[in-house]
Motif scaffolding. Sequence first.
Motif, PDB file in Angstrom:
ATOM      1  N   SER A  87      41.938  42.607  51.636  1.00 13.72           N
ATOM      2  CA  SER A  87      43.094  42.955  52.502  1.00 13.72           C
ATOM      3  C   SER A  87      44.242  43.628  51.672  1.00 13.72           C
ATOM      4  N   THR A  88      44.606  43.007  50.518  1.00 12.28           N
ATOM      5  CA  THR A  88      45.533  43.694  50.009  1.00 12.28           C
ATOM      6  C   THR A  88      45.441  44.821  48.822  1.00 12.28           C
ATOM      7  N   ALA A  89      44.150  45.343  49.122  1.00 15.61           N
ATOM      8  CA  ALA A  89      43.793  46.354  47.874  1.00 15.61           C
ATOM      9  C   ALA A  89      44.313  47.615  48.464  1.00 15.61           C
ATOM     10  N   SER A  90      44.940  48.224  47.367  1.00 16.91           N
ATOM     11  CA  SER A  90      45.443  49.460  47.662  1.00 16.91           C
ATOM     12  C   SER A  90      44.714  50.710  46.896  1.00 16.91           C
ATOM     13  N   GLN A  91      43.983  50.105  46.002  1.00 16.00           N
ATOM     14  CA  GLN A  91      43.086  51.175  45.038  1.00 16.00           C
ATOM     15  C   GLN A  91      41.723  50.547  44.994  1.00 16.00           C
ATOM     16  N   PHE A  92      40.953  51.538  44.648  1.00 11.38           N
ATOM     17  CA  PHE A  92      39.236  51.033  44.618  1.00 11.38           C
ATOM     18  C   PHE A  92      39.341  50.041  43.550  1.00 11.38           C
ATOM     19  N   TRP A  93      39.756  50.168  42.277  1.00 15.50           N
ATOM     20  CA  TRP A  93      39.426  49.290  41.323  1.00 15.50           C
ATOM     21  C   TRP A  93      39.886  47.824  41.697  1.00 15.50           C
ATOM     22  N   MET A  94      40.850  47.620  42.620  1.00 12.37           N
ATOM     23  CA  MET A  94      41.224  46.539  42.958  1.00 12.37           C
ATOM     24  C   MET A  94      40.118  46.012  44.176  1.00 12.37           C
ATOM     25  N   LEU A  95      39.650  46.829  44.730  1.00 12.18           N
ATOM     26  CA  LEU A  95      38.425  46.370  45.793  1.00 12.18           C
ATOM     27  C   LEU A  95      37.234  45.681  44.529  1.00 12.18           C
ATOM     28  N   LEU A  96      37.022  46.395  43.618  1.00 17.88           N
ATOM     29  CA  LEU A  96      36.040  46.018  42.873  1.00 17.88           C
ATOM     30  C   LEU A  96      36.122  44.425  42.052  1.00 17.88           C
ATOM     31  N   ALA A  97      37.549  44.456  41.641  1.00 21.54           N
ATOM     32  CA  ALA A  97      37.984  43.024  41.116  1.00 21.54           C
ATOM     33  C   ALA A  97      37.755  42.018  42.213  1.00 21.54           C
ATOM     34  N   TRP A  98      38.083  42.215  43.240  1.00 16.40           N
ATOM     35  CA  TRP A  98      37.939  41.201  44.375  1.00 16.40           C
ATOM     36  C   TRP A  98      36.445  41.026  44.734  1.00 16.40           C
ATOM     37  N   ALA A  99      35.477  42.058  44.440  1.00 19.45           N
ATOM     38  CA  ALA A  99      34.141  41.665  44.716  1.00 19.45           C
ATOM     39  C   ALA A  99      33.527  41.169  44.026  1.00 19.45           C
ATOM     40  N   VAL A 100      33.947  40.628  42.663  1.00 20.03           N
ATOM     41  CA  VAL A 100      33.351  39.577  41.788  1.00 20.03           C
ATOM     42  C   VAL A 100      33.335  38.362  42.136  1.00 20.03           C
ATOM     43  N   PRO A 101      34.444  37.637  42.665  1.00 17.83           N
ATOM     44  CA  PRO A 101      34.492  36.368  43.139  1.00 17.83           C
ATOM     45  C   PRO A 101      34.033  36.309  44.399  1.00 17.83           C
ATOM     46  N   TYR A 102      33.899  37.277  45.226  1.00 20.27           N
ATOM     47  CA  TYR A 102      33.222  37.313  46.504  1.00 20.27           C
ATOM     48  C   TYR A 102      31.663  37.024  46.176  1.00 20.27           C
ATOM     49  N   GLY A 103      31.089  37.997  45.401  1.00 18.13           N
ATOM     50  CA  GLY A 103      29.578  37.788  44.901  1.00 18.13           C
ATOM     51  C   GLY A 103      29.339  36.458  44.502  1.00 18.13           C
ATOM     52  N   LEU A 104      30.214  36.014  43.352  1.00 16.86           N
ATOM     53  CA  LEU A 104      29.883  34.909  42.817  1.00 16.86           C
ATOM     54  C   LEU A 104      29.675  33.646  43.880  1.00 16.86           C
ATOM     55  N   GLY A 105      31.049  33.550  44.631  1.00 19.85           N
ATOM     56  CA  GLY A 105      31.072  32.615  45.723  1.00 19.85           C
ATOM     57  C   GLY A 105      29.991  32.515  46.847  1.00 19.85           C
ATOM     58  N   ALA A 106      29.541  33.807  47.225  1.00 18.54           N
ATOM     59  CA  ALA A 106      28.492  33.946  48.317  1.00 18.54           C
ATOM     60  C   ALA A 106      26.948  33.673  47.668  1.00 18.54           C
ATOM     61  N   GLY A 107      26.700  34.050  46.418  1.00 15.49           N
ATOM     62  CA  GLY A 107      25.533  33.658  46.002  1.00 15.49           C
ATOM     63  C   GLY A 107      25.461  32.061  45.740  1.00 15.49           C
ATOM     64  N   ALA A 108      26.272  31.268  45.281  1.00 14.84           N
ATOM     65  CA  ALA A 108      26.086  29.753  45.035  1.00 14.84           C
ATOM     66  C   ALA A 108      26.183  29.024  46.329  1.00 14.84           C
TER      67      ALA A 108
END
Length: 385
Positions: A87-108
């Motif tokens: 929700s705070t991402a203003s640039q695409f790379w920020m979206l990718l950075a937050w996608a990492v903990p999202y994927g790790l949390g969702a899979g576990a």
Amino acid sequence: MYALLLAIIYLAFVSLGLPDSLVGSGWPVMHEDLGVPTSFAGIVSVVISMGTIVSSLSSDRLTRRFGVGLVTAVSVAMTALALLGFSTASQFWMLLAWAVPYGLGAGAVDAALNNYVALYYNARHMNWLHSFWGVGASISPFIMSFALSSGSGWAAAYSGIGWLQVVLAAFLFVTLPMWRKVATTHTAAAGEAPEAKAVSLGGALRIPGVPCVLLAFFSYCAMEMTAMLWGATYFVNDRGFDPTLAARFGAFYILGLTAGRFLAGFVADHLGDRTLIRLGFSLAVLGALVLALPLGSVSFAGLVLAGVGSAPVYPAIIHSTPANFGREHSQAIVGIQMAAAYTGSTVMPPLFGVLSSVTGLWIFPFFLMALGALGLVMSERLRRR
């Protein structure tokens, strides 16, 4: 306590589904705000999938060391943090950075919860739980639509669902003793000794039947995601339907999937996991066949049938894991199954896109039939083993 914990797990499954449709429903606006092409949604999806695969493969060691309750609570907290970060991402790379903990949390949390329910609850609950995932996945596009139409913007949708996840994570931390007590009580009542040693990936793959179940799971999830992603496009480009009508037809697959799992819960304990897997794959193949026939608008019934047929396969494969491979191996194998599922749903839909660009979209139902047939053959081989 047993019933209360089950209610908590139901809420957790709804929360699992809530974020899954956010990127797709909000991307038409998000990519413009972030200044990237539409195709970059695939990059976000791949980053999330890689995280889920890594955490799924690690789920056995994590749950043995910290317990299912703590892994679930921490994983939900990670997804909450990631959604608030989106929700705070203003640039695409920020979206990718937050996608990492999202994927790790969702899979576990996905691997841990699925194995916990397979060990301690009946098959009907596994089907209903996955139906509740569908409820969560169906709600989030409406939340995104409301946020966009009200002028709040896509960030508000991520923020709202992120704070819901924060509340759930806090509740999970409070109820940690309940998770341990239910597991301990069930293990003692069954006269089982908990296995202390984790199973390596190589060791799990050497267990007879594991390669078969991984291929069955891979093909099922590939079939499900391909149908969800390409169904509407098939009706527009190959059948010449209006895009609005085609979008509704595409939604019928998800509705069939959700309704099918709800209905399967009423017969799951009576029919058993193996029968549900066989029946599910067979109906999915039959639905794809109906989809290929020149029936005009009636052909959408094939997509509904494929969705209803597919519905019990995923829950039944997970629920049968302890019976097929032993309770001591189930968490490791469920984790590997989750990794195979994410791999199939990540790799095969783009592969179909490449294939259809050469052959044409008429191949869509035959692609689904091939995946369904592969899943059926592998599940039957597993049954014989």
